[in-house]
Enzyme design. Sequence first.
Site, mmCIF file in Angstrom:
data_model
loop_
_atom_site.group_PDB
_atom_site.id
_atom_site.type_symbol
_atom_site.label_atom_id
_atom_site.label_comp_id
_atom_site.label_asym_id
_atom_site.label_seq_id
_atom_site.Cartn_x
_atom_site.Cartn_y
_atom_site.Cartn_z
ATOM 1 N N LYS A 73 0.853 -1.194 0.000
ATOM 2 C CA LYS A 73 0.000 0.000 0.000
ATOM 3 C C LYS A 73 0.885 1.239 0.000
ATOM 4 O O LYS A 73 1.937 1.256 0.640
ATOM 5 C CB LYS A 73 -0.892 -0.050 1.247
ATOM 6 C CG LYS A 73 -1.975 1.008 1.340
ATOM 7 C CD LYS A 73 -2.836 0.719 2.576
ATOM 8 C CE LYS A 73 -3.916 1.741 2.788
ATOM 9 N NZ LYS A 73 -4.773 1.413 3.969
ATOM 10 N N SER A 150 -9.586 1.437 3.250
ATOM 11 C CA SER A 150 -8.791 2.269 2.379
ATOM 12 C C SER A 150 -7.765 1.485 1.546
ATOM 13 O O SER A 150 -7.164 2.032 0.624
ATOM 14 C CB SER A 150 -8.028 3.312 3.213
ATOM 15 O OG SER A 150 -7.150 2.674 4.141
ATOM 16 N N SER A 174 -9.975 -1.424 7.279
ATOM 17 C CA SER A 174 -9.477 -1.071 5.947
ATOM 18 C C SER A 174 -8.840 -2.205 5.161
ATOM 19 O O SER A 174 -8.564 -2.041 3.975
ATOM 20 C CB SER A 174 -8.464 0.072 6.053
ATOM 21 O OG SER A 174 -9.074 1.227 6.556
#
Length: 489
Positions: A73, A150, A174
């Site tokens: 990420k 996210s 997330s």
Amino acid sequence: MKYLDLPLKELHEALVAKEVTPLELVEEALKRAHENKDNAFEYIDDEGAKAFAATLVEPEANNPLWGIPYVAKDNFSTNGIPTTGSSNILNGYVPVFDATVVAKLKDAKAVLIGKSTLDELAMGGTGTTGHLGITYNPYDPKHERGIGGSSSGSAVSVSASIVPFALGSDTGDSVRKPASFSGLVGMKPTWGRISRYGLFPFAPSLDHVAYFTRDVYASAVVLHAIAGRDYHDSTSSTKAVENYESNIGSSVEGMKVAIIKEIYDSLGDKDAVKHFDKSIEALRNMGVTVDFVSFDKDLLESIYATYMVISCAEATSNNANLDGIKFGPYLGGNTYQEVMFNARNKGFSELIKRRFVIGSYCLMRENQDELFLRAQRNRAKIVDETNKILKDYDFIYMLAAPSVAPLFSASSDKLSDEYLIADNHLILGNFAGLPSITLPLFLKEGLPVGANFMGRAFEEKKLFQIAAKFEEATGLAELSVLNKKEGNL
């Protein structure tokens, strides 16, 4: 043969047997990354990935991550590789150090191929607020549904079979909710089990390093590689790292599982409830005791509001350094205040600005007791209630999300029980810092729905044990868009 479609264990065996090389694997992963149409990547490191893979010549039989490509990420610091947090304010930022988890994976000879999209600065749960636009669910070729956030891009990279695993971060849900929407195993270990050094902070009392895989064995292997004490992170635990895969395959007879009745009652999707009920029977057939227990409904309904106050307040403080001087673009101004205003006004999206306004308001001296401190007290009550259940039960078990990934055009009643409770209960694991794992349960019209187990602190080994048996019952190990299957429950 498409080796990237194999389970991690079989892929490792092929590497050890020299049926395929790390460079060949990485080249295939890079090809798939470039061909993907779901807006999953902030940056693809073709040259760096191939250069590192080319150095991996002699296989390491006892290292299951040797030569395995992966994605991180884009809120993990990566030395010499752009790291933006999907925010314009960090556009062009290139760190000079690796996050601890990235360094550990490099030591394990795993190969980073790129950085994935996310909701800006990891704030948001839709995968729609990153500065490169919307990230789409690969299970929906029409691009009408999201994959959650996210950690949206990381979820795509694994569910689209680009890589066998990907790093994410989980502050509320997330990783675990996108795992539900994309048919993956999403693992959030105990708070402090993995160092967060080099992870951009959102809300440190809630932030966890987490990750996606396509089966439970791979999840246990990844945790073994990245867990442990780190002197760079004073909140990292000194507890010894266990051999997390050693109990996989063992009987779960005698274990006790609790289902929170108020969460169950808030579910509105009849198909999801039907398959969840079947999974309860499957657990009982394994010799697991499954009971419904009660949780104060007022506390459950307050989870989201409590989360918003605490996370926005912590985020406001943690991101104060993004001011156009220490970090971020310098856009001029006659005073420090003008410089900061110009950088933050143009660098942040409306969502981030709103969250910082909420956080600043909650931290104002005249508001702290009524808002921030009250939220902290309420969090303590929620944690106490959660731990009270886990004194008598090994796990709390529920659907990870109330249904399939929603349409972008869909609207929901933000005050309904389904939204306040069924859609937000995974935050319990962040409030209490407990290990929590999402696994695919069934597919509805070709779209995945996942279930979640949450256990006691530092009992990841036991969590993998029941997760593996659950995976065996569903028959949904290695689920991906390239390997769709109906499952058994």
